[in-house]
Design an enzyme around this catalytic site. Structure first.
Site, short mmCIF file in Angstrom:
data_model
loop_
_atom_site.label_atom_id
_atom_site.label_comp_id
_atom_site.label_asym_id
_atom_site.label_seq_id
_atom_site.Cartn_x
_atom_site.Cartn_y
_atom_site.Cartn_z
N LYS A 179 14.38 -8.07 5.42
CA LYS A 179 14.02 -7.34 4.19
C LYS A 179 15.26 -6.82 3.47
O LYS A 179 15.19 -6.38 2.34
CB LYS A 179 13.05 -6.20 4.53
CG LYS A 179 11.64 -6.68 4.95
CD LYS A 179 10.74 -5.51 5.31
CE LYS A 179 9.36 -5.91 5.78
NZ LYS A 179 8.41 -6.15 4.68
N THR B 53 3.08 -6.84 -0.07
CA THR B 53 2.02 -6.22 -0.88
C THR B 53 2.57 -4.98 -1.56
O THR B 53 2.05 -4.56 -2.58
CB THR B 53 0.80 -5.85 -0.02
OG1 THR B 53 1.27 -5.16 1.15
CG2 THR B 53 0.01 -7.07 0.38
N LYS C 3 9.55 0.26 3.03
CA LYS C 3 8.88 -0.79 3.81
C LYS C 3 9.47 -0.72 5.21
O LYS C 3 10.42 0.02 5.45
CB LYS C 3 9.11 -2.17 3.20
CG LYS C 3 10.59 -2.45 2.84
CD LYS C 3 10.80 -3.80 2.18
CE LYS C 3 10.38 -3.87 0.74
NZ LYS C 3 9.31 -4.82 0.49
N ARG C 4 8.89 -1.48 6.15
CA ARG C 4 9.49 -1.53 7.47
C ARG C 4 10.97 -1.91 7.36
O ARG C 4 11.36 -2.69 6.49
CB ARG C 4 8.75 -2.56 8.35
CG ARG C 4 7.39 -2.10 8.80
CD ARG C 4 7.45 -0.88 9.69
NE ARG C 4 8.04 -1.20 10.97
CZ ARG C 4 7.43 -1.06 12.14
NH1 ARG C 4 6.20 -0.60 12.19
NH2 ARG C 4 8.04 -1.36 13.26
N HIS D 246 0.61 -15.14 8.93
CA HIS D 246 1.38 -14.12 8.22
C HIS D 246 2.88 -14.26 8.35
O HIS D 246 3.61 -13.46 7.78
CB HIS D 246 1.02 -12.72 8.75
CG HIS D 246 -0.29 -12.21 8.26
ND1 HIS D 246 -0.42 -11.55 7.06
CD2 HIS D 246 -1.52 -12.26 8.79
CE1 HIS D 246 -1.69 -11.21 6.89
NE2 HIS D 246 -2.38 -11.63 7.91
N LYS E 135 1.88 -3.19 -5.43
CA LYS E 135 1.56 -1.78 -5.72
C LYS E 135 2.53 -1.21 -6.75
O LYS E 135 2.13 -0.48 -7.66
CB LYS E 135 1.66 -0.95 -4.43
CG LYS E 135 0.74 -1.39 -3.30
CD LYS E 135 1.16 -0.69 -1.98
CE LYS E 135 0.57 -1.37 -0.77
NZ LYS E 135 1.22 -0.93 0.50
C1 LIG Z 1 1.97 -1.63 1.37
C2 LIG Z 1 2.50 -1.06 2.63
C3 LIG Z 1 3.30 -1.84 3.46
C4 LIG Z 1 3.74 -3.24 3.11
O1 LIG Z 1 4.90 -3.14 2.31
P1 LIG Z 1 5.85 -4.40 2.04
O2 LIG Z 1 6.82 -3.87 1.05
O3 LIG Z 1 4.99 -5.45 1.45
O4 LIG Z 1 6.48 -4.78 3.31
C5 LIG Z 1 3.78 -1.28 4.63
N1 LIG Z 1 3.49 -0.02 4.96
C6 LIG Z 1 2.73 0.77 4.17
C7 LIG Z 1 2.45 2.17 4.59
C8 LIG Z 1 2.20 0.28 2.99
O5 LIG Z 1 1.45 1.07 2.22
#
Ligand SMILES: *Cc1c(COP(=O)(O)O)cnc(C)c1O
Length: 822
Positions: free
Chosen positions: A566, A668, A560-561, A369, A672
């Site tokens: 990022k 991911t 996101k985190r 990952h 979405k």
């Molecule tokens: C989808 C998701 C992530 C991953 O998000 P990225 O933008 O791909 O880093 C992290 N936390 C939650 C709660 C998510 O639903």
């Protein structure tokens, strides 16, 4: 409270009889399990009763699925993950069973509002971010595709911390998802395994003269199973998420207790329980904690003992393991399982080393990952020797045999041999868990095309040369049940009306939207669905952070985190530059924007926490500035989690996916958003590359350096000053931050942040700034042409079916697990 958030997709018609049945079920559960009557039931009591009534409808298909798995003697898939970021399960269960509308009506008859009640469910947050959420999406898809699968992990008492923002700073509080019980799980106190630690290894002669190894551990902990059923689409197949909880074999030392030593009497219990006490609080930062290694071994060992027991019960022949079992390692966290399986096969089941190794390799596969060097796990040899002495022996032997074999086949390059060794001899001796996972697996996968390519060129370069067919790509996916059907009822309803509910059986039907992309009426309805979601989010923003935002504005979202790679900082700097631009040109027509941020920073990650503070400082100044005529608002929503993501993503117009190229393995979140009709502004990183290929260049806003250019810039040495001089806009934004415009109470607060960026801009924010700015201008231009904007958003939804986790799991099943699906 929210307005009812209902949808027109009745995948199962809520017949009166069904509604009556469900309301009787809920009432029965309320009475006999919760022990309350209608008059005294609290909203939470109703939630428990409704969840149990829902669970009751999952149990029979669950038992039937288990029976089928045994009878058909199917190859089983075990997904080992230290994280499962599940989120809420009530609506998820109802959706998959096709019972949402019936339950809504049943509860209404009882005077209860499903939409209000669903908010009472705590988020199961047994993960940090994308990696854990992927595991949860994969569980959903494995059940949907009727793969006989079990997810194995740890039942943490406390999941990911709860984040609050006070004066703009992040504060962490323990999360307590189990405080009111968990209606979804079944404790299995009879399913217990001993997990051993420490001690020493003795040699013993067997009757046939062979040498056996006997591990005399110093400490034993028990792993107890808790099962949660995972129901697939249309309730056809149900798998199990089995989570392990730790406890001591003896709950109490009675002699010590009676002697008055109350704490000492419980010391063993506390030490044992600490293993499943809390989710490892970090996200891609150095581990180095003994407790973490104990967690990893604890759950890997319990899971392997459990799956071997099941296998032996089914076949009675350990030699058949590889033909009946596939084990997927979600990152290196369960990689100690490779040594553990060898121990179980050789020491416990008496197999020869060579055969055991063949079985091990044929059974395991491993998902990488990250390429971040600080996130590649390695354990000090001394710690491993002390905690897991037998495993250390096994690792040494695996390593020696491997290196011998390479030398025999003519590999003598000392550099190559050092790189592929399981032991890192550089800075104190360490066991490299990535190498162990690689050697112990028949397939290794990256999680996007670009990431897999980089895996081959960087972390596993030498391995890839030696074993050129082992690394494969499996681009991530997300479950459309949760991320479209459940999260976005207005859009899901529109899709059901337009192309039919079969789109939820097979997302390939999404492509039928293409022909509506220019249809004025459909555009209007698509936009109306987005609008409804935006208004709903605007209300949430007002409730949570007391800010008024206008649903007519462009919702520009980065959730996101919080991590330097990022690049939330790039987005904040764009926000500041935009702020200055609007102030400088009071008569120009700007596109009104709402910048929305959410995300948690690891508790020990100071730089990330400072970025949160900056975003909040900027929000305070910008939102209070009357000069802006409402053209810009900035919002930081606290406590990002799955449920919050479900609220924000359907309301987004613009999806920020702006990591430094080469650093985001896949992402991911990006999938979405595109699915929900947000346009992406992003770098050519991770799965953005593949999203661009599918939605088309004109329907995504790509900017910035490529991964190769990033590598090149770093190699020749980054000079941020040059880039800053070339961008007056960036220079002014940085100057404002440095001078304390956003931190009048502490003008030096960001001095170090600005310094770091100016002198060593490792994440290349300055180099990418101008190109980011231009891409944002292109976003504005598109937005001004609402027809063109709507067309692009429809085409995003229409063209991202491939990012369904069903597609990803089908690929794993066919190319890695050898469990092809119909
Ligand atoms: C989808 C998701 C992530 C991953 O998000 P990225 O933008 O791909 O880093 C992290 N936390 C939650 C709660 C998510 O639903």
């Amino acid at each position: 409270m929210d307005l009812p958030h209902s949808t027109a997709i009745a995948t199962t018609t809520a017949s009166d009889a069904l509604v009556r049945e469900l309301s009787a079920d809920v009432l029965r559960r309320l009475t006999y399990t919760v022990g309350k009557d209608v008059a005294s039931a609290s909203p939470r009591d109703w939630f428990i009763a409704a969840s149990l009534a829902t669970r009751d409808r999952i149990v029979e298909p669950w038992l039937a699925s288990n029976k089928r798995n045994y009878q058909q003697d199917r190859r089983r898939v075990y997904y080992l993950s230290l994280e499962f970021l599940v989120g809420r399960l009530l609506i998820d269960g109802l959706t998959n069973l096709g019972l949402t509308e019936a339950m809504r009506a049943a509860l209404k008859d009882l005077g209860v509002d499903l939409d209000a009640m669903r908010e009472l469910e705590p988020d199961a947050a047994l993960g940090n971010g994308g990696l854990g959420r992927l595991a949860a999406c994969f569980m959903d898809s494995m059940a949907t595709l009727e793969i006989a699968a079990v997810g194995y992990g740890i039942r943490y008492d406390h999941g990911l911390f709860r984040q609050t923002i006070k004066d703009g700073w992040q504060h962490e509080y323990p999360e307590d998802w189990l405080a009111f019980g968990n209606p979804w799980e079944f404790p299995r106190p009879e399913i217990v395994y001993d997990i051993c630690f420490g001690g020493h290894v003795e040699g013993a002669r067997l009757a046939d003269g062979a040498l056996a190894h006997v591990w005399r551990p110093a400490e034993t902990v028990e792993a107890v199973a808790y099962d949660t059923p995972v129901v697939g689409w249309r309730g056809k197949h149900v798998n199990t998420l089995r989570l392990w909880s730790a406890r001591a074999p003896d709950p109490l030392r009675l002699d010590a207790f009676n002697a008055g030593d109350y704490l000492g009497a419980q010391a063993d219990q506390m030490r044992a329980e600490s293993i499943s006490k809390v989710l490892y609080p970090s996200d891609s930062t150095p581990a180095g904690q003994e407790l973490r290694l104990r967690q990893e071994y604890f759950f890997a060992s319990a899971s392997l003992q459990d799956l071997i027991r099941r296998h032996m019960k089914q076949t009675g022949d350990i030699r058949k393991l590889a033909s009946k079992v596939a084990i997927q390692l979600n990152d290196t966290h369960p990689a100690i399982g490779v040594a553990e399986l060898m121990r179980l096969l050789v020491d416990v089941h008496g197999l020869e080393w060579k055969e055991a190794w063949e079985i091990t390799q044929a059974t395991f596969s491993y998902t990488n990952h990250t390429l971040l060097p600080e996130a590649l796990e390695s354990w000090p040899v001394a710690l491993m020797e002390r905690l897991l002495p037998r495993h250390m022996q096994i690792i040494y032997l695996v390593n020696a045999l491997h290196l011998d074999r390479l030398r025999d086949s003519g590999v003598h390059d000392a550099g190559v041999l050092a790189n592929v060794s399981l032991i890192d001899e550089h800075s104190g001796r360490h066991v490299r868990m990535g190498n162990l996972a690689f050697l112990g697996s028949h397939k290794i996968n990256g999680v996007s095309a670009l990431h897999t390519q980089l895996v081959k060129e960087t972390v596993f370069r030498d391995y890839h040369k030696l074993y050129p067919r082992r690394i494969v790509n499996k681009t991530n996916g997300v479950t459309f049940r949760r991320w479209l059907l459940e999260a976005n009822p207005p859009l899901a309803g529109l899709l059901a009306q337009t192309i039919g509910p079969r789109v939820f059986d097979d997302p390939a039907h999404l492509s039928e939207l293409e022909r509506y992309a220019d249809d004025a009426d459909f555009q209007q309805r698509f936009a109306a669905a987005k609008r409804a979601n935006k208004e709903r989010l605007a209300r949430l923003v007002f409730e949570r952070v007391d800010a008024k935002v206008d649903a007519n504005a462009l919702f520009d979202v980065q959730i996101k985190r919080i991590h330097e790679y990022k690049r939330q900082l790039l987005n904040v700097l764009h926000t500041i530059a935009l702020y200055q631009d609007i102030k400088a040109q009071p008569s120009r027509a700007f596109v009104p924007r709402v910048k929305i941020f959410a995300g948690k920073a690891a508790a020990s990650y100071h730089q990330a926490k400072l970025i949160i503070k900056l975003a909040n400082d900027v929000a305070r100044v910008v939102n209070a500035d009357e000069d802006l005529r409402g053209l810009l608002k900035v919002v930081f929503l606290p406590n990002y989690n799955v449920s919050l993501a479900e609220r924000i993503i359907p309301a987004a117009d613009l999806s920020e996916q702006i990591s430094t190229a080469g650093m985001e393995a896949s992402g991911t979140g990006n999938m979405k958003f595109a699915l929900n009709g947000a346009l992406t502004i992003g770098t050519l990183d991770g799965a953005n590359v593949e999203i661009k290929e599918r939605v088309g260049d004109e329907n995504i806003f790509i900017f910035g350096l490529t991964a190769a250019e990033v590598e090149h810039s770093r190699a020749k040495g980054i000079d941020a000053r040059e880039a800053i001089e070339a961008s007056p806009r960036l220079g002014e934004a940085l100057q404002a931050v440095a001078m304390g415009v956003f931190s009048p109470d502490d003008r030096n607060r960001y001095a170090q942040l600005v310094d770091a960026l100016t002198y060593y801009d490792h994440f290349l924010i300055s180099k990418d700034f101008e190109s980011y700015w231009d891409a944002q201008e292109a976003v504005d231009a598109r937005w001004r042409d609402q027809k063109a904007w709507r067309r692009a958003t429809i085409l995003n939804t229409a063209r991202v079916a491939w990012f369904s986790s069903d597609r990803a799991i089908r690929e794993y099943a066919e190319e890695i697990w050898n469990t092809p699906v119909a």
